[in-house]
Design a protein around this motif. Structure first.
Motif, PDB file in Angstrom:
ATOM      1  N   LEU A  33       0.844  -1.195   0.000  1.00 20.39           N
ATOM      2  CA  LEU A  33       0.000   0.000   0.000  1.00 20.39           C
ATOM      3  C   LEU A  33       0.881   1.248   0.000  1.00 20.39           C
ATOM      4  O   LEU A  33       1.912   1.274   0.670  1.00 20.39           O
ATOM      5  CB  LEU A  33      -0.904   0.038   1.234  1.00 20.39           C
ATOM      6  CG  LEU A  33      -1.944  -1.060   1.385  1.00 20.39           C
ATOM      7  CD1 LEU A  33      -2.773  -0.805   2.637  1.00 20.39           C
ATOM      8  CD2 LEU A  33      -2.826  -1.165   0.161  1.00 20.39           C
ATOM      9  N   PRO A  34       0.466   2.282  -0.721  1.00 16.77           N
ATOM     10  CA  PRO A  34       1.194   3.552  -0.628  1.00 16.77           C
ATOM     11  C   PRO A  34       1.200   4.035   0.823  1.00 16.77           C
ATOM     12  O   PRO A  34       0.232   3.833   1.562  1.00 16.77           O
ATOM     13  CB  PRO A  34       0.389   4.495  -1.524  1.00 16.77           C
ATOM     14  CG  PRO A  34      -0.352   3.596  -2.462  1.00 16.77           C
ATOM     15  CD  PRO A  34      -0.642   2.346  -1.673  1.00 16.77           C
ATOM     16  N   GLU A  35       2.275   4.699   1.219  1.00 16.39           N
ATOM     17  CA  GLU A  35       2.421   5.142   2.608  1.00 16.39           C
ATOM     18  C   GLU A  35       1.252   6.019   3.062  1.00 16.39           C
ATOM     19  O   GLU A  35       0.763   5.882   4.180  1.00 16.39           O
ATOM     20  CB  GLU A  35       3.735   5.910   2.762  1.00 16.39           C
ATOM     21  CG  GLU A  35       4.052   6.274   4.195  1.00 16.39           C
ATOM     22  CD  GLU A  35       5.409   6.928   4.328  1.00 16.39           C
ATOM     23  OE1 GLU A  35       5.520   7.810   5.203  1.00 16.39           O
ATOM     24  OE2 GLU A  35       6.335   6.565   3.587  1.00 16.39           O
ATOM     25  N   HIS A  71      -7.897  -5.590   0.303  1.00 17.27           N
ATOM     26  CA  HIS A  71      -7.241  -4.859  -0.778  1.00 17.27           C
ATOM     27  C   HIS A  71      -7.916  -5.326  -2.060  1.00 17.27           C
ATOM     28  O   HIS A  71      -7.743  -6.469  -2.468  1.00 17.27           O
ATOM     29  CB  HIS A  71      -5.753  -5.204  -0.782  1.00 17.27           C
ATOM     30  CG  HIS A  71      -4.950  -4.450  -1.777  1.00 17.27           C
ATOM     31  ND1 HIS A  71      -3.605  -4.614  -1.883  1.00 17.27           N
ATOM     32  CD2 HIS A  71      -5.278  -3.530  -2.706  1.00 17.27           C
ATOM     33  CE1 HIS A  71      -3.134  -3.830  -2.833  1.00 17.27           C
ATOM     34  NE2 HIS A  71      -4.140  -3.173  -3.348  1.00 17.27           N
ATOM     35  N   ARG A  72      -8.719  -4.439  -2.649  1.00 14.61           N
ATOM     36  CA  ARG A  72      -9.510  -4.793  -3.830  1.00 14.61           C
ATOM     37  C   ARG A  72      -9.215  -3.823  -4.960  1.00 14.61           C
ATOM     38  O   ARG A  72      -9.700  -2.693  -4.957  1.00 14.61           O
ATOM     39  CB  ARG A  72     -10.999  -4.745  -3.515  1.00 14.61           C
ATOM     40  CG  ARG A  72     -11.428  -5.768  -2.513  1.00 14.61           C
ATOM     41  CD  ARG A  72     -12.919  -5.705  -2.313  1.00 14.61           C
ATOM     42  NE  ARG A  72     -13.328  -6.833  -1.495  1.00 14.61           N
ATOM     43  CZ  ARG A  72     -14.437  -6.889  -0.821  1.00 14.61           C
ATOM     44  NH1 ARG A  72     -15.289  -5.889  -0.861  1.00 14.61           N
ATOM     45  NH2 ARG A  72     -14.743  -7.943  -0.106  1.00 14.61           N
ATOM     46  N   GLY A  73      -8.452  -4.269  -5.904  1.00 11.19           N
ATOM     47  CA  GLY A  73      -8.155  -3.428  -7.062  1.00 11.19           C
ATOM     48  C   GLY A  73      -7.498  -2.135  -6.655  1.00 11.19           C
ATOM     49  O   GLY A  73      -6.410  -2.126  -6.088  1.00 11.19           O
ATOM     50  N   GLU A  74      -8.173  -1.026  -6.918  1.00 12.56           N
ATOM     51  CA  GLU A  74      -7.625   0.299  -6.655  1.00 12.56           C
ATOM     52  C   GLU A  74      -8.079   0.909  -5.337  1.00 12.56           C
ATOM     53  O   GLU A  74      -7.983   2.115  -5.158  1.00 12.56           O
ATOM     54  CB  GLU A  74      -7.974   1.241  -7.818  1.00 12.56           C
ATOM     55  CG  GLU A  74      -7.300   0.860  -9.119  1.00 12.56           C
ATOM     56  CD  GLU A  74      -5.771   0.828  -9.006  1.00 12.56           C
ATOM     57  OE1 GLU A  74      -5.190   1.815  -8.510  1.00 12.56           O
ATOM     58  OE2 GLU A  74      -5.176  -0.197  -9.387  1.00 12.56           O
ATOM     59  N   GLU A  75      -8.583   0.059  -4.423  1.00 13.50           N
ATOM     60  CA  GLU A  75      -8.974   0.583  -3.117  1.00 13.50           C
ATOM     61  C   GLU A  75      -8.762  -0.445  -2.023  1.00 13.50           C
ATOM     62  O   GLU A  75      -8.598  -1.638  -2.279  1.00 13.50           O
ATOM     63  CB  GLU A  75     -10.412   1.101  -3.113  1.00 13.50           C
ATOM     64  CG  GLU A  75     -11.478   0.042  -3.122  1.00 13.50           C
ATOM     65  CD  GLU A  75     -12.887   0.633  -2.992  1.00 13.50           C
ATOM     66  OE1 GLU A  75     -13.099   1.834  -3.274  1.00 13.50           O
ATOM     67  OE2 GLU A  75     -13.776  -0.124  -2.621  1.00 13.50           O
ATOM     68  N   VAL A  76      -8.766   0.064  -0.813  1.00 14.61           N
ATOM     69  CA  VAL A  76      -8.718  -0.772   0.384  1.00 14.61           C
ATOM     70  C   VAL A  76     -10.022  -0.509   1.130  1.00 14.61           C
ATOM     71  O   VAL A  76     -10.374   0.641   1.386  1.00 14.61           O
ATOM     72  CB  VAL A  76      -7.523  -0.417   1.277  1.00 14.61           C
ATOM     73  CG1 VAL A  76      -7.563  -1.196   2.571  1.00 14.61           C
ATOM     74  CG2 VAL A  76      -6.218  -0.659   0.550  1.00 14.61           C
ATOM     75  N   ALA A 119     -12.679   7.652   0.871  1.00 13.12           N
ATOM     76  CA  ALA A 119     -13.392   7.840  -0.397  1.00 13.12           C
ATOM     77  C   ALA A 119     -14.875   7.532  -0.215  1.00 13.12           C
ATOM     78  O   ALA A 119     -15.728   8.146  -0.846  1.00 13.12           O
ATOM     79  CB  ALA A 119     -12.797   6.949  -1.476  1.00 13.12           C
ATOM     80  N   ARG A 120     -15.169   6.562   0.647  1.00 17.17           N
ATOM     81  CA  ARG A 120     -16.547   6.165   0.945  1.00 17.17           C
ATOM     82  C   ARG A 120     -16.626   5.798   2.409  1.00 17.17           C
ATOM     83  O   ARG A 120     -15.661   5.299   2.982  1.00 17.17           O
ATOM     84  CB  ARG A 120     -16.960   4.918   0.149  1.00 17.17           C
ATOM     85  CG  ARG A 120     -17.154   5.095  -1.316  1.00 17.17           C
ATOM     86  CD  ARG A 120     -17.667   3.828  -2.018  1.00 17.17           C
ATOM     87  NE  ARG A 120     -16.685   2.741  -2.052  1.00 17.17           N
ATOM     88  CZ  ARG A 120     -16.762   1.605  -1.368  1.00 17.17           C
ATOM     89  NH1 ARG A 120     -17.760   1.375  -0.555  1.00 17.17           N
ATOM     90  NH2 ARG A 120     -15.839   0.674  -1.485  1.00 17.17           N
ATOM     91  N   PHE A 121     -17.810   6.005   2.995  1.00 17.61           N
ATOM     92  CA  PHE A 121     -18.041   5.573   4.371  1.00 17.61           C
ATOM     93  C   PHE A 121     -19.523   5.298   4.540  1.00 17.61           C
ATOM     94  O   PHE A 121     -20.359   5.909   3.882  1.00 17.61           O
ATOM     95  CB  PHE A 121     -17.551   6.612   5.390  1.00 17.61           C
ATOM     96  CG  PHE A 121     -18.063   7.991   5.147  1.00 17.61           C
ATOM     97  CD1 PHE A 121     -19.280   8.405   5.659  1.00 17.61           C
ATOM     98  CD2 PHE A 121     -17.327   8.884   4.386  1.00 17.61           C
ATOM     99  CE1 PHE A 121     -19.754   9.676   5.428  1.00 17.61           C
ATOM    100  CE2 PHE A 121     -17.794  10.167   4.153  1.00 17.61           C
ATOM    101  CZ  PHE A 121     -19.015  10.560   4.675  1.00 17.61           C
ATOM    102  N   THR A 137      -9.013   5.026  -1.544  1.00 20.46           N
ATOM    103  CA  THR A 137      -8.461   4.754  -2.872  1.00 20.46           C
ATOM    104  C   THR A 137      -6.936   4.702  -2.784  1.00 20.46           C
ATOM    105  O   THR A 137      -6.327   5.408  -1.980  1.00 20.46           O
ATOM    106  CB  THR A 137      -8.887   5.818  -3.889  1.00 20.46           C
ATOM    107  OG1 THR A 137      -8.474   7.098  -3.423  1.00 20.46           O
ATOM    108  CG2 THR A 137     -10.391   5.801  -4.109  1.00 20.46           C
ATOM    109  N   LEU A 138      -6.347   3.864  -3.601  1.00 25.26           N
ATOM    110  CA  LEU A 138      -4.898   3.692  -3.543  1.00 25.26           C
ATOM    111  C   LEU A 138      -4.127   4.900  -4.063  1.00 25.26           C
ATOM    112  O   LEU A 138      -2.963   5.070  -3.737  1.00 25.26           O
ATOM    113  CB  LEU A 138      -4.484   2.431  -4.311  1.00 25.26           C
ATOM    114  CG  LEU A 138      -4.961   1.120  -3.688  1.00 25.26           C
ATOM    115  CD1 LEU A 138      -4.389  -0.061  -4.459  1.00 25.26           C
ATOM    116  CD2 LEU A 138      -4.591   1.029  -2.225  1.00 25.26           C
TER     117      LEU A 138
END
Length: 140
Positions: A33-35, A71-76, A119-121, A137-138
């Protein structure tokens, strides 16, 4: 090796936070994951677990908190569930960010911060549990 998911069960005890943060750090590193995303993930989970322990069990009964990270595609995506008292953190009033610190009501800043970082909640009450879902989002 990339890890795509992490599932944890915790007692509703603040002593669980240190091992939880270590597990999240391991997940973030193993998932590449990006920092910035890893930091947001850890901050959000820490905030919601702290709130669940501090406010969800007013009678100090034993309880359980689950943390699931995917970790799903472009998001966690993070799903936090606790069997504490019903409470939707997203219906709480926005904190006062304009008054002086001395005049402000205590509380609400952590949830406000998470709302701005995610990004979502979402919140739902399901089978006697509070369930909070957060997505990051990643690309940060």
């Amino acid at each position: 090796m990339i890890i795509a998911q992490l599932d944890l069960r915790l007692a509703n005890d603040l002593a669980e936070l240190e091992p939880l943060v270590r597990a999240l750090e391991f997940f973030a590193e193993a998932s590449a994951l990006p920092e910035k995303v890893a930091h947001r993930l850890t901050l959000a989970v820490d905030e919601f677990v702290n709130n669940a322990v501090d406010y969800g069990y007013a009678d100090r009964r034993a309880g359980e908190i689950t943390v699931s990270v995917r970790h799903r595609g472009e998001e966690v995506e993070v799903v936090l569930a606790d069997d504490g008292d019903a409470f939707d953190p997203f219906t709480a009033p926005a904190p006062d960010l304009t008054s002086s610190i001395e005049e402000r009501r205590i509380g609400g800043l952590g949830v406000h911060l998470v709302r701005t970082l995610a990004a979502r909640f979402a919140y739902r009450r399901e089978d006697g549990c509070n369930v909070v879902t957060l997505a990051f989002t990643l690309d940060g």
